[in-house]
Design an enzyme around this catalytic site. Structure first.
Site, short mmCIF file in Angstrom:
data_model
loop_
_atom_site.label_atom_id
_atom_site.label_comp_id
_atom_site.label_asym_id
_atom_site.label_seq_id
_atom_site.Cartn_x
_atom_site.Cartn_y
_atom_site.Cartn_z
N ASN A 184 -8.08 6.10 -19.07
CA ASN A 184 -7.99 4.83 -18.35
C ASN A 184 -8.45 3.74 -19.29
OD1 ASN A 184 -7.96 2.74 -16.44
ND2 ASN A 184 -10.03 3.22 -15.74
N GLY A 185 -7.58 2.79 -19.58
CA GLY A 185 -7.94 1.71 -20.49
C GLY A 185 -6.77 1.31 -21.36
N ASP A 189 -7.86 -14.59 -0.41
CA ASP A 189 -7.37 -13.44 -1.17
C ASP A 189 -8.33 -13.17 -2.32
OD1 ASP A 189 -5.77 -11.34 -1.83
OD2 ASP A 189 -3.96 -12.51 -2.22
N GLY A 242 -3.36 3.52 -9.41
CA GLY A 242 -2.10 3.70 -10.10
C GLY A 242 -1.10 4.40 -9.22
N TYR A 259 -11.05 -6.63 -7.46
CA TYR A 259 -9.78 -6.14 -6.94
C TYR A 259 -9.59 -4.63 -7.00
CZ TYR A 259 -4.67 -5.45 -6.68
OH TYR A 259 -3.42 -5.02 -6.36
N CYS A 314 -5.61 2.79 -14.39
CA CYS A 314 -5.43 4.21 -14.12
C CYS A 314 -6.65 4.77 -13.42
CB CYS A 314 -5.21 4.99 -15.42
SG CYS A 314 -3.75 4.48 -16.35
#
Length: 509
Positions: free
Chosen positions: A105-106, A371, A31, A262, A2
């Site tokens: 967030n978590g 990637d 998100g 990422y 998030c």
């Protein structure tokens, strides 16, 4: 995964909604399932708009006009606990005590115990399956214990001090108390990021203050004095003061290393580590892996990144190998990130819709695709096939991260372990599954070094998806099995078919 933000403007006649909306646009990569904003205006009145969808879809001009107030909290979400229901879009709100709004967030790893406590002991109603609603209600319950008509900063510190001992897992949260101010706090391990900054108010009198998941938000909105909220720290911003206190100090700070691989934007800095520089160094070290593996049999003609996250690593890898770097895939930027898309078949279809291979960069060549990671292998498999379809002779595949073999419990919606392509598989097995001539993985030691070198004070990271070691030390086998059951594509499909939407409270359309 998030993104959260919170803003308090010095001038109470100004509106916070515009910049809260901008913050969500800058955090959209974190998100794409849901978005929400809650603002606070005159006499502590709260105004809310939230729902499923991208930021641009949820917030129409008509809805934005209704979000009055000089401070607010905002959130973008992809569900890691709970369901994709519209009612679970954040921020969450409780009216008692004092009117509290929270964005989280978590992921909490003791949610079952917390849910039982809130029901049987605290007698607080929980309306959704979201662990974020649990976090909010634990905070609210602790504040309720003061029994005061009006609270102060010390009461908030005491409430969050208790929360730290009650809530296990990862949480970077922003909160707002109606008419009082905004709050930012991080879990004691610092697993999820949160930054804080200020800027001179337009009137020249006082400062505006903002929290966000990533520094890029504050940079873009001209905030200065940007710093990380420390693990175990609480920062309280009211109209009259900024008060901060580090309530818990762990022996080790352990940020999630997947943020650098990422999730985070390359122009962000997290815990003193510039994300772009860390990714460049991942490319340097990954090049060594390729050299060592191929030796004299090196027959790569060109290095091609899988856009976008892997570009920095691929660029530096090509430089280290002395090979040309080419953009072989054209990306449709209006398709979401495939890793966080629900459903295997949707992910597979969207890879083709999202990327288009350019034949001139592949035909007759041995290509090394780079990637950031290989998760389910679905995306990698489709991309490799696309390269072969346009004439590549050989397709090697390099991952800037080690093989992902374990589930994440700290806020990343990884698939179930059996759906991770590298779980229980060797490198050669993975290569065969995804259709590559050979696969190269970064070593965990090199990945950690690529991040740690930019901030040596951080000696460890959460690397649980690679080594199965959970830094909070409170993850039971039962909890992992529950995640395994919830996160499989089959389970999510059954949940979607079942329906049973819970109506969101106090929301306007």
């Amino acid at each position: 995964m998030c993104g959260v933000s919170a803003l308090l403007l010095a001038d109470s006649s100004q509106l916070a909604v515009g910049e809260l909306l901008e913050s969500l646009g800058l955090l959209q990569h974190r998100g794409q399932d849901a978005a929400g904003i809650v603002t606070c205006g005159h006499k502590g009145r709260l105004f809310q708009c939230k729902g499923n969808g991208m930021v641009r879809d949820v917030f129409t001009p008509q809805r934005l006009v209704a979000l009055s107030g000089y401070m607010g909290v905002a959130h973008v979400r992809y569900p890691t606990a709970g369901t994709p229901a519209d009612s679970e879009a954040q921020p969450f709100y409780v009216n008692s005590p004092y009117g509290i709004v929270m964005a989280h967030n978590g992921n909490l790893t003791n949610d079952s115990e917390l849910r039982h406590f809130l029901d049987y002991d605290a007698h607080r109603h929980i309306n959704t399956d979201s662990d974020s609603e649990l976090l909010l209600n634990i905070f609210a319950n602790n504040l309720q214990k003061t029994g005061k008509f009006r609270i102060n900063e010390q009461d908030i510190f005491s409430a969050i001090q208790a929360l730290y001992s009650e809530c296990h897992g990862a949480y970077a949260a922003t909160a707002m108390l109606a008419g009082f101010g905004i709050i930012g706090f991080r879990d004691p391990h610092g697993i999820r990021p949160l930054v804080f900054g200020r800027r001179r108010a337009l009137s020249g009198k006082g400062y505006d203050y903002m929290f966000a998941s990533e520094s890029v938000v504050l940079d873009a909105l001209d905030f200065t004095d940007i710093e990380d909220v420390q693990p175990g720290e609480v920062v309280i911003v009211s109209r009259s003061a900024v008060t901060r206190r580090r309530l818990v100090v762990e022996a080790k700070i352990t940020p999630c290393i997947f943020e650098f691989v990422y999730f985070a934007r390359p122009d962000s800095t997290i815990d003193g580590i510039p994300v772009y520089n860390a990714r460049l160094d991942m490319g340097v070290k990954l090049a060594r892996q390729v050299k060592q593996a191929l030796g004299d049999a090196m027959d790569i003609d060109v290095v091609i990144p899988v856009p976008d996250t892997s570009r920095a690593a691929a660029l530096q890898l090509s430089h280290e190998l002395g090979l040309p770097y080419r953009e072989g895939f054209n990306k449709n930027r209006y398709v979401g990130r495939t890793f966080i898309m629900p459903g295997q078949e949707m992910r597979r279809k969207n890879v083709r819709r999202k990327l288009n291979a350019m034949p001139t960069e592949f035909k007759g060549l041995n290509v090394l695709l780079v990637d950031d990671s290989i998760v389910r292998g679905t995306t990698s498999q489709e991309i490799i096939q696309m390269a072969r379809d346009v004439g590549a002779k050989k397709v090697y595949f390099a991952s800037a991260a080690p093989a992902i073999r374990y589930p994440n419990v700290y806020g990343i919606d990884m698939p179930s372990m059996k759906e991770l392509v590298a779980s229980g598989s060797s490198d050669s097995d993975v290569a065969k599954i995804i259709g590559a001539d050979r696969v190269f993985f970064q070593t965990l030691e090199d990945l950690v070094d690529s991040c740690r070198k930019f901030n040596p004070s951080i000696t460890a990271f959460d690397t649980s998806v690679f080594d199965g070691k959970y830094v909070t030390g409170s993850v039971s086998a039962e909890y992992l099995q529950k995640l395994e059951d919830l996160r499989s594509d089959a389970s999510k499909h059954r949940e979607k078919q079942a329906g049973g939407e819970v109506i969101g409270l106090h929301n306007f359309k």
